[in-house]
Scaffold this motif. Structure first.
Motif, PDB file in Angstrom:
ATOM      1  N   THR A  82     139.762  78.431  59.842  1.00 19.92           N
ATOM      2  CA  THR A  82     138.317  78.486  59.619  1.00 19.92           C
ATOM      3  C   THR A  82     137.719  79.793  60.106  1.00 19.92           C
ATOM      4  OG1 THR A  82     138.191  76.075  59.846  1.00 19.92           O
ATOM      5  CG2 THR A  82     136.128  77.297  60.045  1.00 19.92           C
TER       6      THR A  82
ATOM      7  N   LYS B 207     133.566  67.238  57.307  1.00 21.94           N
ATOM      8  CA  LYS B 207     132.185  67.427  57.739  1.00 21.94           C
ATOM      9  C   LYS B 207     132.071  68.817  58.348  1.00 21.94           C
ATOM     10  CE  LYS B 207     133.166  65.244  62.198  1.00 21.94           C
ATOM     11  NZ  LYS B 207     132.756  64.183  63.151  1.00 21.94           N
ATOM     12  N   GLY B 208     130.854  69.233  58.581  1.00 24.06           N
ATOM     13  CA  GLY B 208     130.611  70.542  59.165  1.00 24.06           C
ATOM     14  C   GLY B 208     129.132  70.845  59.132  1.00 24.06           C
ATOM     15  N   GLY B 209     128.792  72.087  59.378  1.00 22.60           N
ATOM     16  CA  GLY B 209     127.398  72.470  59.382  1.00 22.60           C
ATOM     17  C   GLY B 209     127.235  73.913  59.807  1.00 22.60           C
TER      18      GLY B 209
ATOM     19  N   GLY C 173     132.536  68.417  51.491  1.00 23.85           N
ATOM     20  CA  GLY C 173     133.082  67.487  52.469  1.00 23.85           C
ATOM     21  C   GLY C 173     133.311  66.101  51.923  1.00 23.85           C
TER      22      GLY C 173
ATOM     23  N   VAL D 216     128.481  72.610  52.295  1.00 19.86           N
ATOM     24  CA  VAL D 216     129.560  72.027  53.101  1.00 19.86           C
ATOM     25  C   VAL D 216     129.575  70.510  52.936  1.00 19.86           C
ATOM     26  CG1 VAL D 216     130.343  71.604  55.462  1.00 19.86           C
ATOM     27  CG2 VAL D 216     129.666  73.901  54.779  1.00 19.86           C
ATOM     28  N   LYS D 217     128.403  69.903  52.891  1.00 21.88           N
ATOM     29  CA  LYS D 217     128.329  68.448  52.720  1.00 21.88           C
ATOM     30  C   LYS D 217     128.861  68.015  51.361  1.00 21.88           C
ATOM     31  CE  LYS D 217     124.359  67.897  55.814  1.00 21.88           C
ATOM     32  NZ  LYS D 217     122.918  67.526  55.909  1.00 21.88           N
TER      33      LYS D 217
ATOM     34  N   GLN E 136     130.359  76.192  58.149  1.00 24.78           N
ATOM     35  CA  GLN E 136     131.800  75.964  58.113  1.00 24.78           C
ATOM     36  C   GLN E 136     132.078  74.492  58.348  1.00 24.78           C
ATOM     37  OE1 GLN E 136     132.759  78.513  61.497  1.00 24.78           O
ATOM     38  NE2 GLN E 136     133.361  76.702  62.679  1.00 24.78           N
ATOM     39  N   GLY E 137     133.332  74.096  58.087  1.00 25.19           N
ATOM     40  CA  GLY E 137     133.700  72.712  58.299  1.00 25.19           C
ATOM     41  C   GLY E 137     135.188  72.520  58.191  1.00 25.19           C
ATOM     42  N   SER E 138     135.600  71.258  58.219  1.00 23.89           N
ATOM     43  CA  SER E 138     137.015  70.918  58.127  1.00 23.89           C
ATOM     44  C   SER E 138     137.136  69.570  57.435  1.00 23.89           C
ATOM     45  CB  SER E 138     137.659  70.869  59.508  1.00 23.89           C
ATOM     46  OG  SER E 138     137.026  69.885  60.301  1.00 23.89           O
TER      47      SER E 138
END
Length: 889
Positions: A795, A857-859, A851, A847-848, A866-868
């Protein structure tokens, strides 16, 4: 009349009538039901519960107990009669006088002439309440004391019936009120107006036993106590209000000076019509005193338990001062002011002044950093809300600021107002209530643990254990009690887990940081392995054992043997702890006092109050002083004497410990180390063996911990360290004394190499993705780069790439969405150019969208997020969904 004189008159009045004066217990007692002592009767609770029989002269006692109640900290300052810290003066009778005696004592002191030692209150302004059907108390007030019938009022269980909130002693009470006059409210007595009629004294007539019940009045009386007891409580602060002619507790000689100091520091005015500011001034005064007294009794700020309460109090002081206009540090001024006002009543403050200041000022510095991080988090949340067109900060986010960042809610509300936002207080209060409910449920569960000690009362009262283990490791004794699974039994057999009570024992019961002895109980072929020894009421030893072979009956004569190796190691560690304590005070000064310890064979840890991390040089000096004491072979002497004489010798006592009239002083090397201690020790310092200090660490704000080995454990540790150093010296082809410099050089070279590799990696990464901007596609009125990159890009690297692409495409309305997989997990990063953000695109929203397909999830911020995720197979569909989402913009 100053507060310290009010205290003195109370004590003198009851001592002159035969009561035993009992010093205030520490705010911190070994009681699982309480964070702090919260009532004057708490130190006497074992007598009221029936766990112990009081041994006071004449069966009566008097005390002025320091108390802290923190259930509703947020309400402090809103009313003018309640404090978190208060002094509860009381007189107690255990089976001696009852209602008439308690009433007469109270009336005599309250109305007695000042020149005769009384408070001189006008009897015509005193009202009393009694329980609904307590005709006896009403008759005493009317016929014996002379209070007119119209000034005696009857109230129900909610007001005039006392219990501890759990099954146990209870009874009706009678309360004494003072009429402050019509300017404070309407006529009609306490029933009509409890502001005009101020309660000053509560007399509890403890005569019954209550059953189970959830609420104060929701229980039934299940029996009578074997004897009738008296428990009273007079509020020192409330009496001070009356005798000093002030409106409320914040105007008295103890707290008003703090408010005056706050006025000078902040420039704000007190009592000028601004209710919010008045509350803040009162919060500062109240919390400064409470915080100071809690620190005095050995607590340091932390994130749990008592330390968390202290942290909240100190931070509310700082926050209140800032809201009043303070821009510079305030804690030192407030603490010095409150210590000046409280020292006449609590002389021990003078000896702890520097330590108290150190802890409080350190917390102020730490909170300043918290305010910075919390403000940043608030700004992010506020900007996101305003960008979305909303005008309310969600209560969940306000609670997160409060609970995670230590951000007080009223500061959040103030900042939200400045930002043009409201706060969803209903949701915030709901989250707070959930937290309180959890705490109350936990506290309620803990309360019931206290009831089990009544099982041992018979032995505590009539057959306390005689401990002979200071100079004996084996001794014969008689089995006077057996407890299995919480019940008294007459015999036990092989395999049973049992508590054995003996009339005499050589085994040390866990106390003062020293772990209990291990050993065996023997009788013929019967063998019980003792794995723990605990005390009840400081008088009864419980040997927790497993019956390995045979059986045991009540009345049996047994031989108790202490494991000699265990005791030897424990003695070494405990004596080493005393040496380290003395060394710490030599190096760091007298404010570095003990806050806790643990000693077991070969190992010790020692907690002490100190705000700064120790340097290597300080730690080395502590170790050197400790081992010099060992090498000097100081004699270890134990002396039994009175508490006053022990203090005169300079003996140090532990915070939170209640000592009897006779105490045991352990002296090592004369003035080198003198402490009150009931533990076992070596005879000469050389018997400790080498002491290896392992290091020091933080155990909370204002508290540090040193760990060390002693005896053979120390020797083994030092031998391993020496072997390791020799091995490294051979590997690096350097003398051992040059190892630190050589390792530092290698570490620096390694860091430089890692940095160079990282830079090369980044350059290669950016070069390999340089043409991604050229692969952008047009989606509606926007440009889109949406790609799955090769596996292995984390990331952080994705953030670097999307940020670089955003810079290259900054003139366009562009969205960059990149993903990769690392170890079967999805990493993703999104960037939006300024024109894209202005058109309403937010990286966090993207991201949502993605996701939902990668189970992630992320923000982040509108221009970078960013997220994973956990589902790499969903990446293609997720990128396609992003295209569809963008096309619909």
């Amino acid at each position: 009349m100053q507060t310290h004189e009010i205290r003195e008159r109370f004590t003198n009045h009851f001592v002159e009538t035969g009561h035993t004066p009992v010093p205030s217990a520490s705010l911190i007692l070994d009681d699982p039901t309480l964070l702090f002592v919260n009532a004057g009767m708490v130190p006497f609770k074992p007598y009221f519960l029936g766990d112990q029989t009081p041994d006071f002269k004449n069966g009566t006692a008097t005390s002025i107990q320091k108390c802290v109640r923190t259930l509703d900290i947020e309400e402090v300052g809103i009313t003018t009669r309640h404090n978190t810290f208060f002094q509860m003066a009381g007189n107690f009778s255990f089976g001696q006088y009852f209602k008439e005696g308690a009433i007469t004592h109270a009336w005599t002191l309250l109305t007695g002439a000042v020149e005769d030692g009384g408070y001189g209150l006008d009897p015509e302004r005193l009202w009393v309440t009694v329980y609904l059907d307590d005709d006896e108390a009403a008759s005493i007030w009317r016929d014996k004391i002379g209070v007119p019938e119209e000034r005696i009022q009857r109230m129900g269980m909610e007001d005039n019936f006392w219990s501890m909130g759990i099954p146990g002693p209870c009874g009706p009470c009678s309360e004494i009120y003072y009429d402050r006059g019509p300017e404070y409210g309407k006529e009609g007595g306490p029933i009509a107006d409890d502001n005009r009629y101020m309660e000053i004294w509560n007399l509890v007539f403890m005569e019954s036993v209550r059953g189970e019940g959830d609420k104060k009045g929701n229980f039934e009386i299940v029996g009578e106590l074997p004897q009738k007891n008296i428990d009273t409580g007079l509020g020192i602060e409330r009496v001070a209000c009356l005798l000093q002619g002030v409106d409320n507790v914040y105007e008295t000689d103890l707290l008003r000076p703090v408010i005056d100091a706050a006025v000078e520091l902040t420039g704000a005015k007190y009592d000028d019509g601004n209710q919010d500011n008045d509350v803040r001034f009162r919060v500062i005064a109240d919390h400064a005193r409470t915080g100071m007294m809690i620190i005095l009794d050995g607590v340091t700020p932390s994130n749990e338990g008592r330390g968390y309460i202290l942290r909240r109090l100190l931070r509310r002081i700082i926050r209140s001062a800032r809201l009043l206009g303070a821009t510079a540090p305030v804690m030192e001024t407030f603490m010095n002011t409150i210590m000046d006002t409280m020292t006449p009543s609590f002389p021990e403050i003078a000896d702890n002044r520097e330590r108290i200041l150190r802890v409080a000022v350190a917390e102020e510095r730490a909170f300043s950093k918290t305010l910075e991080s919390g403000t940043t988090r608030f700004d992010e949340a506020a900007n996101a809300i305003k960008s979305s067109g909303a005008a309310v900060l969600p209560g969940e986010q306000a609670f997160e600021l409060h609970d995670t960042y230590g951000f007080p809610i009223d500061l959040t509300v103030e900042m939200a107002r400045e930002a043009g936002l409201d706060v969803d207080m209903d949701a915030f209060n709901a989250a707070m209530q959930e937290q309180r409910d959890r705490a109350k449920a936990d506290n309620k569960a803990k309360k019931h643990r206290n009831l089990d000690e009544s099982l041992y009362r018979e032995w505590v009262d009539n057959n306390p254990t005689e401990f002979v283990g200071y100079d004996q490791l084996s001794h014969d004794g008689t089995v006077i009690g057996l407890v299995r699974d919480g019940e008294k039994v007459g015999e036990v057999s092989q395999g049973d887990e049992v508590e054995v009570i003996l009339d005499v024992t050589p085994m040390y019961a866990e106390a003062g940081g020293q772990m209990a002895d291990r050993g065996r109980i023997l009788m013929g072929d019967t063998i019980l392995n003792v794995n723990d020894v605990q005390r009840v009421g400081k008088k009864l030893w419980l040997h927790k054992a497993t019956v390995q072979n045979g059986g045991l009956d009540l009345g049996s004569t047994v031989t108790t043997e202490v494991d000699g190796a265990w005791r030897h190691g424990a003695r070494q560690a405990h004596s080493a702890t005393h040496l380290i304590h003395a060394a710490i005070r030599q190096v760091l000064g007298p404010t570095a006092v003990q806050a806790g310890s643990l000693n077991k064979p070969g190992y010790l840890r020692f907690d002490f109050n100190y705000t700064d991390a120790l340097s290597d040089a300080q730690l080395e000096e502590i170790a050197t002083i400790t081992n010099q004491a060992v090498d000097a072979d100081f004699a270890v002497n134990t002396i039994e004497t009175s508490l006053d004489k022990a203090k005169a010798m300079g003996a140090m006592a532990l915070f939170g410990e209640n000592y009897g009239d006779t105490v045991r002083v352990v002296e090592i090397g004369g003035p080198f180390s003198i402490e009150l201690c009931g533990g076992t020790h070596v005879d000469h310092a050389s018997q400790i063996g080498p002491v290896a200090v392992l290091g020091e660490s933080s155990v909370g704000s204002g508290a540090r911990r040193i760990e060390a080995y002693s005896g053979m454990d120390s020797f083994k540790f030092l031998s391993k360290e020496a072997a390791l150093a020799s091995g490294l010296a051979a590997e690096l082809k350097a003398p051992t004394e040059e190892l630190p410099d050589r390792i530092a050089q290698l570490t620096e070279r390694l860091r430089a190499a890692e940095k160079e590799i990282e830079n090369l990696h980044r350059q290669q990464l950016l070069a390999s993705t340089a043409d991604l901007a050229g692969q952008a596609e047009t989606v509606g009125e926007h440009r889109l780069v949406a790609k799955q990159l090769p596996e292995g890009i984390n990331t952080g690297d994705l953030r670097t790439i999307v940020s670089d692409l955003r810079g290259k495409m900054q003139a366009e309305d562009a969205l960059i969405v990149l993903t990769s997989t690392v170890g079967g997990k999805v990493s993703l990063a999104v960037a939006a150019t300024k024109p894209a953000v202005e058109s309403g695109i937010k990286a966090g929203d993207v991201v949502k969208v993605l996701g939902e397909y990668v189970e992630g999830k992320g923000g982040g911020k509108p221009d970078l997020a960013q997220g994973s995720g956990a589902n790499p197979e969903g990446i293609p569909a997720g990128l396609h969904a992003v295209r569809d989402w963008l096309e619909q913009r």
